[in-house]
Design a protein around this motif. Structure first.
Motif, PDB file in Angstrom:
ATOM      1  N   HIS A   1      -9.686  -4.145  -9.844  1.00 40.86           N
ATOM      2  CA  HIS A   1      -8.759  -3.874  -8.742  1.00 40.86           C
ATOM      3  C   HIS A   1      -9.279  -2.726  -7.871  1.00 40.86           C
ATOM      4  CE1 HIS A   1      -4.727  -4.217  -6.989  1.00 40.86           C
ATOM      5  NE2 HIS A   1      -4.518  -2.914  -7.125  1.00 40.86           N
TER       6      HIS A   1
ATOM      7  N   PHE B   1      -8.255  -2.993 -14.389  1.00 39.05           N
ATOM      8  CA  PHE B   1      -7.887  -1.996 -13.388  1.00 39.05           C
ATOM      9  C   PHE B   1      -9.084  -1.634 -12.525  1.00 39.05           C
ATOM     10  CE2 PHE B   1      -8.137   2.500 -12.260  1.00 39.05           C
ATOM     11  CZ  PHE B   1      -7.138   2.546 -11.321  1.00 39.05           C
TER      12      PHE B   1
ATOM     13  N   ARG C   1       3.863   1.481  -1.217  1.00 42.60           N
ATOM     14  CA  ARG C   1       4.472   1.596  -2.540  1.00 42.60           C
ATOM     15  C   ARG C   1       3.513   2.212  -3.549  1.00 42.60           C
ATOM     16  NH1 ARG C   1       4.815  -2.381  -4.899  1.00 42.60           N
ATOM     17  NH2 ARG C   1       4.963  -4.329  -3.773  1.00 42.60           N
ATOM     18  N   HIS C   2       2.201   1.999  -3.350  1.00 46.20           N
ATOM     19  CA  HIS C   2       1.230   2.563  -4.282  1.00 46.20           C
ATOM     20  C   HIS C   2       1.253   4.084  -4.293  1.00 46.20           C
ATOM     21  CE1 HIS C   2      -0.398  -1.370  -5.011  1.00 46.20           C
ATOM     22  NE2 HIS C   2      -1.338  -0.891  -5.787  1.00 46.20           N
TER      23      HIS C   2
ATOM     24  N   VAL D   1       0.844  -1.202   0.000  1.00 46.60           N
ATOM     25  CA  VAL D   1       0.000   0.000   0.000  1.00 46.60           C
ATOM     26  C   VAL D   1       0.879   1.253   0.000  1.00 46.60           C
ATOM     27  CG1 VAL D   1      -1.633   1.336   1.365  1.00 46.60           C
ATOM     28  CG2 VAL D   1      -2.007  -1.100   1.022  1.00 46.60           C
TER      29      VAL D   1
ATOM     30  N   ASP E   1       5.085  -9.001  -3.141  1.00 47.70           N
ATOM     31  CA  ASP E   1       3.979  -9.622  -3.879  1.00 47.70           C
ATOM     32  C   ASP E   1       3.937 -11.121  -3.593  1.00 47.70           C
ATOM     33  OD1 ASP E   1       3.556  -7.167  -4.855  1.00 47.70           O
ATOM     34  OD2 ASP E   1       3.972  -7.627  -6.956  1.00 47.70           O
TER      35      ASP E   1
ATOM     36  N   PHE F   1      -0.062   8.096  -6.585  1.00 44.25           N
ATOM     37  CA  PHE F   1      -0.832   9.227  -6.058  1.00 44.25           C
ATOM     38  C   PHE F   1      -0.012  10.495  -5.908  1.00 44.25           C
ATOM     39  CE2 PHE F   1      -3.111   5.449  -4.863  1.00 44.25           C
ATOM     40  CZ  PHE F   1      -4.432   5.795  -5.091  1.00 44.25           C
TER      41      PHE F   1
ATOM     42  N   ILE G   1      -7.696  -8.850  -4.671  1.00 45.30           N
ATOM     43  CA  ILE G   1      -7.037  -7.576  -4.977  1.00 45.30           C
ATOM     44  C   ILE G   1      -5.589  -7.831  -5.378  1.00 45.30           C
ATOM     45  CG2 ILE G   1      -6.218  -5.418  -3.978  1.00 45.30           C
ATOM     46  CD1 ILE G   1      -8.729  -5.424  -2.206  1.00 45.30           C
TER      47      ILE G   1
END
Ligand code: HEM
Lengths: 331, 140
Positions: free
Chosen positions: A258, A255, A143-144, A141, A177, A148, A215
């Motif tokens: 997800h 996407f 890393r996401h 999360v 992962d 943003f 997810i």
């Protein structure tokens, strides 16, 4: 088995909704903008409601469920972390719970060993699997943030680099992962492989696991196999991060699967067992210093009783008592 | 030894095996690179005479596909040409292309920022330019 199949089917149906909606209904705007904001609002208000509700519950006494020696006489060795006597050590106890799952480390398992012999043994697998699951999810999360934020802060950059240091596959393989997938698989099998656990587990235990699994599988597929065009994804994520409402460029339906499952997860958190992510900070058995002997804890619910001393009583009835021949203290 | 110590020992052993495996994998990479450079048949086959023509007037595959998949194409091309000596790509229309970064840069090299614009925006750091000259470094 119904307890397992129902949540599994629920997740599959939930995954199909955005896929159908985007592929056939052209509902991109709904799934890209409206539902994410709605989920965010539900999460924020729901968490606020739950936490404020819990914060308002009175906790009049500390609850010393400890596994260590309380602070006592100077020559008695105390265990300051297990039985903290000040708020600082109590905070450390909460944080060690949050980051290291210390209570789970004490997990034991009862087993029948060769006939009618019940054996209790230390069992660290749940602790290890839980820790692997939570940490890898947290890192994923974090890393996401690359979607943003326009530029990545250095700590996140370093985390990302460390996560793909194996330098295999294109795009670079992230260790978290694999760890996340392995941990989810273990956590599901743990509930399925043991008769006791099968009875104890509810569909609400399986649903979050399946949801996280879906997810992660869709995300991993998007990164390494089926691929999506990242440019409109980044634009959309930055729009969401800046509370914008502009329509996104077309992105693959996968996407939106997800993103929609993530939205379901966010909205589900405040109303499910996942609310423990906020509740753990409020556990009275973890966050209260055990100073019940050093400090006087006054019951805040004590009614305001008007006490009457014997002296006052005698003052009122002295003459009558004397007449009746009852001895009095003051003449 | 109690159970927990056994567990810790197992963990440490696993970690050691993992680190060792990683080390040898990395070392293996370097070894294979020098072997190719000296006398491997792949190195000899690489500058094949009469290599596929570089048709630099259009892209090998549709733009939409390339946007999402170019890294997979390049990765496969690298593997095919370096490891297997197969340097010719044939697209679904039957057109032939040289499996080389130069095929791409034949068109895309004219904009020195072509690769960087998106990679910067998406915060991705591909390792291509660790070895290859990027369009930004090639004198125009
Ligand atoms: C609870 C929240 C989320 C979880 C657990 C999650 C999980 C994952 C995982 C495991 C991957 C595989 C690659 C990687 O590890 O980076 C992934 C990829 C991806 N996720 Fe998420 N995700 C979450 C939220 C989001 C959100 C909110 C977005 C919306 C912008 C998003 C967009 C993507 C995209 C575009 C990819 C593909 C990445 C690539 O091609 O490099 N994810 N996700």
């Amino acid at each position: 088995m119904k307890k397992v199949l129902k949540p599994l089917i629920a997740v599959i149906v939930l995954a199909l909704i955005p896929w159908l909606g985007v592929t056939y209904g052209k509902l991109d705007y709904v799934f890209a903008i409206i539902i994410p904001y709605a989920a965010g609002v539900i999460l924020a208000l729901g968490m606020l409601f739950r936490l404020v509700d819990w914060l308002r519950r009175p906790v009049p006494f500390n609850i010393p469920t400890t596994c260590g020696q309380e602070k006592s006489l100077d020559w008695v060795k105390t265990n300051t972390l297990e039985c903290p006597s000040n708020p600082f050590m109590a905070a450390l106890r909460v944080l060690s719970e949050v980051f290291l799952f210390r209570s789970l480390f004490r997990n034991t398992k009862a087993e029948m060993a060769g006939g009618p012999k019940l054996v209790y043994g230390s069992h660290k697998w749940l602790w290890l699997g839980g820790l692997a699951f939570h940490w890898s999810m947290l890192i994923i999360v974090i890393r996401h943030a690359r979607f943003f934020l326009a530029t990545l802060p250095v700590p996140i950059e370093l985390l990302d680099t460390a996560d793909r240091f194996l330098d295999v596959t294109v795009p670079a393989f992230y260790i978290t992962d694999a760890v996340a997938l392995a941990a989810i698989t273990f956590l599901v099998l743990r509930r399925l492989s043991d008769a006791k656990m099968r009875i104890l587990s509810l569909s609400t235990d399986y649903f979050p696991l399946f949801l996280f699994g879906a997810i992660a599988i869709v995300g991993i597929s998007m990164r390494y196999v089926t691929k999506v065009n990242i440019m409109p994804v980044k634009a959309l994520a930055m729009t969401l991060a800046s509370f914008g409402f502009s329509e996104p460029e077309p992105i693959g339906a996968l996407f939106y699967v997800h993103l929609f499952l993530v939205c379901v997860l966010l909205a589900y958190i405040p109303f499910s067992k996942l609310v423990h992510m906020g509740g753990i900070f409020l556990s009275p058995t973890r966050n209260l210093p055990n100073n019940s002997r050093a400090k006087w804890h006054k019951n805040p619910w004590n009614p305001d009783i008007k006490f009457r001393t014997y002296a006052e009583y005698e003052d009122e009835f002295r003459e009558k008592m004397k007449k009746a021949g009852i001895p009095v203290e003051k003449q | 030894m109690n159970k927990f110590s056994k567990f810790l020992v197992a963990l440490a052993a696993g970690l050691a095996v993992f680190v060792a495996a990683w080390f040898f994998m990395q070392a293996g990479h370097y070894g294979s690179v020098s072997a190719h450079a000296e006398n491997s048949p792949v190195a000899a086959a690489a500058p094949a005479p009469g290599g596929a023509p570089i048709d630099s007037s259009k892209c090998i595959l549709p733009t939409e596909y390339m946007r999402a998949h170019h890294m997979q194409v390049l990765n496969k091309w690298r593997h095919d040409s370096v490891r297997e000596g197969n340097r010719t790509y044939v697209n679904p229309q039957g057109e032939h292309f040289d499996k080389s970064l130069n095929t791409c840069l034949g068109c895309h090299g004219s904009n020195p920022m072509f690769c960087f614009m998106c990679h910067e925006f998406a915060n991705v750091k591909p390792t291509c330019w660790d070895c290859h000259l990027s369009p930004m470094e090639v004198p125009q």
